[in-house]
Motif scaffolding. Sequence first.
Motif, PDB file in Angstrom:
ATOM      1  N   PHE A   1     -96.507 -82.907  32.497  1.00  0.00           N
ATOM      2  CA  PHE A   1     -95.309 -82.555  31.715  1.00  0.00           C
ATOM      3  C   PHE A   1     -95.666 -81.575  30.599  1.00  0.00           C
ATOM      4  O   PHE A   1     -94.959 -80.570  30.374  1.00  0.00           O
ATOM      5  CB  PHE A   1     -94.692 -83.831  31.131  1.00  0.00           C
ATOM      6  CG  PHE A   1     -93.706 -83.573  30.034  1.00  0.00           C
ATOM      7  CD1 PHE A   1     -92.435 -83.107  30.316  1.00  0.00           C
ATOM      8  CD2 PHE A   1     -94.055 -83.805  28.700  1.00  0.00           C
ATOM      9  CE1 PHE A   1     -91.513 -82.867  29.288  1.00  0.00           C
ATOM     10  CE2 PHE A   1     -93.148 -83.576  27.679  1.00  0.00           C
ATOM     11  CZ  PHE A   1     -91.870 -83.100  27.970  1.00  0.00           C
TER      12      PHE A   1
ATOM     13  N   LEU B   1     -92.012 -85.354  34.107  1.00  0.00           N
ATOM     14  CA  LEU B   1     -91.737 -86.459  33.186  1.00  0.00           C
ATOM     15  C   LEU B   1     -91.106 -87.630  33.926  1.00  0.00           C
ATOM     16  O   LEU B   1     -91.416 -88.798  33.637  1.00  0.00           O
ATOM     17  CB  LEU B   1     -90.816 -85.982  32.058  1.00  0.00           C
ATOM     18  CG  LEU B   1     -90.572 -86.999  30.931  1.00  0.00           C
ATOM     19  CD1 LEU B   1     -91.888 -87.343  30.228  1.00  0.00           C
ATOM     20  CD2 LEU B   1     -89.560 -86.450  29.927  1.00  0.00           C
TER      21      LEU B   1
ATOM     22  N   GLN C   1     -99.598 -87.876  34.645  1.00  0.00           N
ATOM     23  CA  GLN C   1     -98.253 -87.306  34.788  1.00  0.00           C
ATOM     24  C   GLN C   1     -97.732 -86.770  33.462  1.00  0.00           C
ATOM     25  O   GLN C   1     -97.032 -85.757  33.412  1.00  0.00           O
ATOM     26  CB  GLN C   1     -97.284 -88.370  35.335  1.00  0.00           C
ATOM     27  CG  GLN C   1     -97.632 -88.890  36.726  1.00  0.00           C
ATOM     28  CD  GLN C   1     -97.396 -87.861  37.822  1.00  0.00           C
ATOM     29  OE1 GLN C   1     -97.275 -86.664  37.579  1.00  0.00           O
ATOM     30  NE2 GLN C   1     -97.353 -88.325  39.065  1.00  0.00           N
ATOM     31  N   LEU C   2     -98.098 -87.433  32.367  1.00  0.00           N
ATOM     32  CA  LEU C   2     -97.701 -86.948  31.043  1.00  0.00           C
ATOM     33  C   LEU C   2     -98.351 -85.599  30.752  1.00  0.00           C
ATOM     34  O   LEU C   2     -97.714 -84.684  30.197  1.00  0.00           O
ATOM     35  CB  LEU C   2     -98.092 -87.965  29.970  1.00  0.00           C
ATOM     36  CG  LEU C   2     -97.705 -87.615  28.522  1.00  0.00           C
ATOM     37  CD1 LEU C   2     -96.183 -87.490  28.384  1.00  0.00           C
ATOM     38  CD2 LEU C   2     -98.249 -88.660  27.550  1.00  0.00           C
TER      39      LEU C   2
ATOM     40  N   LEU D   1    -100.926 -91.360  32.302  1.00  0.00           N
ATOM     41  CA  LEU D   1    -101.426 -90.310  31.413  1.00  0.00           C
ATOM     42  C   LEU D   1    -101.472 -88.968  32.141  1.00  0.00           C
ATOM     43  O   LEU D   1    -101.113 -87.923  31.580  1.00  0.00           O
ATOM     44  CB  LEU D   1    -102.816 -90.683  30.895  1.00  0.00           C
ATOM     45  CG  LEU D   1    -103.551 -89.614  30.075  1.00  0.00           C
ATOM     46  CD1 LEU D   1    -102.780 -89.287  28.801  1.00  0.00           C
ATOM     47  CD2 LEU D   1    -104.973 -90.073  29.742  1.00  0.00           C
TER      48      LEU D   1
ATOM     49  N   ARG E   1     -91.055 -79.262  34.053  1.00  0.00           N
ATOM     50  CA  ARG E   1     -91.583 -80.324  33.189  1.00  0.00           C
ATOM     51  C   ARG E   1     -90.777 -81.608  33.310  1.00  0.00           C
ATOM     52  O   ARG E   1     -91.323 -82.716  33.223  1.00  0.00           O
ATOM     53  CB  ARG E   1     -91.609 -79.851  31.739  1.00  0.00           C
ATOM     54  CG  ARG E   1     -90.260 -79.388  31.210  1.00  0.00           C
ATOM     55  CD  ARG E   1     -90.348 -78.899  29.773  1.00  0.00           C
ATOM     56  NE  ARG E   1     -89.103 -78.252  29.374  1.00  0.00           N
ATOM     57  CZ  ARG E   1     -88.833 -77.876  28.128  1.00  0.00           C
ATOM     58  NH1 ARG E   1     -89.742 -78.083  27.175  1.00  0.00           N
ATOM     59  NH2 ARG E   1     -87.699 -77.289  27.832  1.00  0.00           N
TER      60      ARG E   1
ATOM     61  N   CYS F   1     -93.795 -89.489  35.586  1.00  0.00           N
ATOM     62  CA  CYS F   1     -94.502 -90.302  34.590  1.00  0.00           C
ATOM     63  C   CYS F   1     -93.746 -91.613  34.343  1.00  0.00           C
ATOM     64  O   CYS F   1     -94.348 -92.691  34.285  1.00  0.00           O
ATOM     65  CB  CYS F   1     -94.662 -89.524  33.295  1.00  0.00           C
ATOM     66  SG  CYS F   1     -95.446 -90.443  31.957  1.00  0.00           S
TER      67      CYS F   1
END
Length: 516
Positions: free
Chosen positions: A101, A189, A97-98, A95, A185, A192
């Motif tokens: 992004f 991602l 890492q998201l 979450l 980004r 993630c």
Amino acid sequence: MSTTTTTTTKQGHPPGLYLLFATEMWERFSYYGMRAIFVLYLTQALLLDKNVATDDYYGSYTGLVYLTPLIGGYVSDRYWGNRRSILVGGLIMALGQLLMFISASFYQNFSVSHNVMLLGLLALIVGNGFFKPNISTMVGQLYPEGDSRRDSAYTIFYMGINLGAFFSPIICGFLGDTGNPADFRWGFLAACAGMVVSIITFELLKNKYLITPEGGAIGGTPEKVAQIEDNTPKRSISENIGWAIGALVLAVAFFYGANIDLIGSFIFSLSIIAPLYIILDKSLNREEKERISVIYIAAFFVIAFWAAFEQAGTSLTFFADEQTDRVVFGKEIPASAFNSINAIFIVLLAPIISIIWVQLAKKGLEPASPAKQAFGLLFLSIGYLVIAFGVKDLNPNVKVSIMWLTSLYFLHTIGELCLSPISLSMVNKLAPPRFAALLMGVWFLSTAAANKLSGTLGALYPDEKLIAAGKIPSIFGFQITNLYEFFMVFVVFAGVASLCLFLLSFRMKKMMHGRG
């Protein structure tokens, strides 16, 4: 145990080791991929000053990442067990890492991007607290007490860490460090995605492979720990409150008395209180206290190692970006990709270093763990000495050969192999079983203090614009006006620590009671 089982365990490593290897490899892909582009994102997309990016953000983040394993280790030892802690921690990190992004997707709106980034960093910090100490502890649980393969197992496990650390800066850097701030980004991602793969790998295979030599599951709810605690003195609620107040008072003293920022004060306070809380536990006997003391002494000196080594994510990344000729075969390598050099050397040199220890052991010459750690600090100091001479009298407008930075990483890698996998194995061997994950958390707490200190030291990196404005960084009254002076700080810092730890290692070996 049957004869067949015994022979099998003696001949090779259990399959569970390679599951933990793969799980940690993908988690480290996530961590190091994000770390490789983090300060570049802060300075190139969010347009923060270097000293703010390194000290206030990078140092605080990496410091807190290694602080929360103390909490995660405590929860695991007493309530959740290793397996549940790893799952929860992994999901929270994915979450995080998201959210990074999403933050990078709105980088042009500083307020939105900054606030979402802080939420992402918080999730990464909390998630790592549950994940990190538990997966490291499970490696040792795969082997019976006194099994000579344990050191070798941690070296293999450490190769998994660095395999992830090798290709993550390349992939995340290729996707995110393009010169276009909008592309950061995609690097986040990718980080993630690495975390998601780590969770899936662990969950699908844990029941089949994470078993003891006798075939029992490891890492479940700590029922045995609860049985042990039933027969040992417990601290009262008032005692625990007293320790909490002590930690708070010490943090306030750091904040006001030593002029350390809030996060740093919190980290340094717990770095003192948490070890005292454990070693003064009434259930510990004299031998256990001496073994734990060895962990603490080594942890103190290892702070010096990681504070200097972790410049890879800040000052050495700036050096690669601004002062290193990165053109190879007509193409310019992203500065973030230099974070992979250390990992390449780890994979290449780990088997060689392992063989050296085995050969020395056969001749009765293998150094004790603290002495190996002292050698690690020595190689770290030499690495900075090499690059210090490489940049002496260097014009800020001139870029140096890629070989100077490569040589530094080569020497630092030898130092890391002398220190880090040996340290993980040492903590596992010396820690009483009922404090296994918690003491692993304390060990990572020293890394937390080191990372926060690393950010503070990284802020000394000489910035021509700030120096021209009269803002000259200094340490102990010594002004840092060029790169030579900056790198010599780490030469002295690591060199002195190496000498002191080596002199103490002889006494520490006796305190280990044959477990070193």
